[in-house]
Design an enzyme around this catalytic site. Structure first.
Site, PDB file in Angstrom:
ATOM      1  N   HIS A  63      20.779  67.194 -29.955  1.00 16.19           N
ATOM      2  CA  HIS A  63      21.950  67.787 -30.537  1.00 16.19           C
ATOM      3  C   HIS A  63      22.236  68.974 -29.766  1.00 16.19           C
ATOM      4  O   HIS A  63      21.554  69.973 -29.687  1.00 16.19           O
ATOM      5  CB  HIS A  63      21.418  68.613 -31.648  1.00 16.19           C
ATOM      6  N   ARG A  65      25.152  70.497 -29.910  1.00 16.75           N
ATOM      7  CA  ARG A  65      26.027  71.520 -31.025  1.00 16.75           C
ATOM      8  C   ARG A  65      27.482  71.969 -30.725  1.00 16.75           C
ATOM      9  O   ARG A  65      28.080  72.530 -31.447  1.00 16.75           O
ATOM     10  CB  ARG A  65      25.524  72.871 -31.153  1.00 16.75           C
ATOM     11  N   ASP A 305      14.752  65.116 -29.846  1.00 18.19           N
ATOM     12  CA  ASP A 305      15.325  65.478 -31.075  1.00 18.19           C
ATOM     13  C   ASP A 305      15.633  67.081 -30.952  1.00 18.19           C
ATOM     14  O   ASP A 305      15.411  67.765 -31.972  1.00 18.19           O
ATOM     15  CB  ASP A 305      14.662  65.165 -32.460  1.00 18.19           C
TER      16      ASP A 305
HETATM   17  O1  DOR Z   1      15.280  68.644 -37.984  1.00 13.73           O
HETATM   18  C1  DOR Z   1      16.325  68.401 -37.809  1.00 13.73           C
HETATM   19  N1  DOR Z   1      17.441  68.968 -37.179  1.00 13.73           N
HETATM   20  N2  DOR Z   1      16.503  66.826 -38.005  1.00 13.73           N
HETATM   21  C2  DOR Z   1      17.554  66.370 -37.858  1.00 13.73           C
HETATM   22  O2  DOR Z   1      17.729  65.147 -38.408  1.00 13.73           O
HETATM   23  C3  DOR Z   1      18.948  67.069 -37.557  1.00 13.73           C
HETATM   24  C4  DOR Z   1      18.734  68.262 -36.555  1.00 13.73           C
HETATM   25  C5  DOR Z   1      19.728  69.277 -36.286  1.00 13.73           C
HETATM   26  O3  DOR Z   1      20.747  68.946 -36.363  1.00 13.73           O
HETATM   27  O4  DOR Z   1      19.385  70.424 -36.647  1.00 13.73           O
END
Ligand code: DOR
Length: 444
Positions: A63, A65, A305
């Site tokens: 991610h 952002r 992740d």
């Molecule tokens: O802990 C998490 N944060 N799990 C997710 O699936 C999304 C992610 C986030 O985008 O912050």
């Protein structure tokens, strides 16, 4: 013979056939030769004696952002972190602001990435009840990593909650679909537990194993009904592994280094809300089951992740604190330490970070040290002992759950399509990352 652009000399290469002591020659961004190449002319040489040469890590869950949440990370800072950690390709998640749910948002991300990202990349498109009619077209667009489904809500508002919508999404299109599998109704029903506890140690209670297995069971049923392959992201429990081991025909499996490295309750006692992520880090029984699944081959890929939040945001009282930890830069170092501890072989690690993602997502010309493949490489020193410090981290969020940890194994140099992009902990050159291509949608 045409001279090589770069000769990587004297390293030990991790190839699909195993470990080989050989030189590696690069021309036009691709692997041009593997073998004894001392006689070959080369514009540049890189001495890899004492080092191992791995395919660059393909991190299929980050991610970054941007757009909308750039105070946590952006495509540039996220990609800096990636290459410093030996990651050469990322698939970025759609829960930005606006969410990546249409062609315009996907093209906007590709435009933003151009000239600013150091690693190669693709972007997931988020499924919603509303865009289901466009998904088959969206998953085939250039730069699309395919479709992502959130069955349980996490950061952002993307959600495909009920079975009818789930099946409709799975019937639209043909590429493998990445899924966050937690059962939303159960999460809603149990949220009061988290509120009453006011402590992240309750996170695995709120988002319990049952929430995960319910979702995986529903997902496998829908995937079989729709005849669609799915990729279950960040699997966390022994019970999900049991279900997924019986579903090798339709489902592939990701685990994260976080879930292999930390365990409840001590991660919450030590790190507080910094250890809070969805789905949660669980207790030792589950961690061991995940390792067993790595050993037995139930796990196909490792994904970080990488989910940055600022420390100010993390300081909110649980459960108002956001879920997610940084991880793209530490994925490889932390896993190399597990190799040093004897928990998995270097070859299996490369299977999980290179060969596996290539196979699962059908990437064109990446993830393997083979002639003709892109020269996306990471040179690692398996013996280096060092401490993960905040100063080394490039994520804008500025922290890692592994800070202070002393580990063995370090990325020394990262190459994307034959260009050195990071060396000895420093970034090199200008950002030249490009969208990756997939065999199913070649031309993109
Ligand atoms: O802990 C998490 N944060 N799990 C997710 O699936 C999304 C992610 C986030 O985008 O912050």
């Amino acid at each position: 013979m045409q001279p090589l652009d770069l000769l990587i000399a004297g390293g030990r290469l991790v190839t699909p056939g195993g470990l080989v002591a050989a030189d590696l020659g690069i021309r036009d961004g691709r692997i041009a030769a593997i073998g004894a190449l001392d006689g070959q002319a080369a514009a540049e040489r890189l001495d890899a004696r004492g080092l191992h040469v791995l395919p660059g890590v393909i991190d299929s869950q980050v991610h970054f952002r941007e757009p909308g949440l750039e105070h946590k990370e952006d495509l540039a800072s996220g990609s800096d972190a990636a290459v410093l950690g030996g990651v050469t390709t990322v698939f970025e998640m759609p829960n930005t602001s606006p969410a990546t749910i249409d062609a315009q948002a996907l093209d906007d991300k590709l435009k933003r990435a151009s000239g600013r990202m150091r690693c190669d990349h693709a972007f997931y498109v988020g499924a919603t009840a509303e865009n289901v009619g466009q998904l088959a077209e969206l998953e085939r667009r250039p730069g699309s990593a395919g479709i992502k489904i959130f069955m349980g809500s996490s950061t952002g508002s993307l959600l495909v909650e009920d079975d009818a919508s789930l099946e409709r999404v799975l019937r639209a299109g043909s590429r493998r679909v990445a899924v966050h599998a937690e059962d939303e109704p159960r999460l809603r029903a149990r949220k009061a537990l988290a509120e009453a506890a006011g402590d992240p140690v309750a996170h695995p209670e709120w988002r319990d194993v049952e929430a995960a297995t319910l979702a995986v069971t529903r997902l496998l049923r829908a995937a079989r009904a729709a005849g669609r392959r799915v990729h279950v992201l960040h699997v966390t429990s022994a019970e999900e592994i049991e279900l997924l081991a019986q579903a090798r025909d339709v489902a592939s499996v990701e685990v994260t280094p976080h879930h292999l490295t930390m365990q409840a309750p001590d991660c919450y006692q030590r790190l507080g809300t910094r250890a809070q992520m969805n789905p949660p880090v669980r207790d030792a029984r589950h961690r061991e089951a995940l390792w067993q699944a790595v050993t037995e081959g139930v796990v196909d890929v490792l994904g970080s992740d990488h989910a940055p939040h600022t420390l100010d945001e993390k300081a909110k009282p649980y459960p108002a604190s956001p879920s997610g930890m940084t991880g793209v830069q530490t994925l490889l170092p932390v896993m190399l330490d597990h190799v040093a501890q004897g928990r998995l072989s270097l070859e299996r690690l490369v299977d999980l970070t290179g060969h596996g993602p290539q196979r699962i997502f059908q990437l064109a010309g990446k993830g393997r040290i083979m002639r003709g493949y892109d020269a996306d490489l990471v040179l690692v020193d398996l013996e280096a002992r060092w401490r993960i410090e905040a100063g080394w981290l490039a994520s804008r969020a500025g922290w890692s759950p592994y800070e202070g940890m002393t580990i063995t194994g370090r990325p020394v140099a990262t190459l994307v399509r034959g260009r050195i992009v990071a060396r000895d902990g420093a970034l090199v050159g200008d950002p030249m990352g490009r969208p990756v291509r997939f065999l199913e949608t070649l031309g993109g």
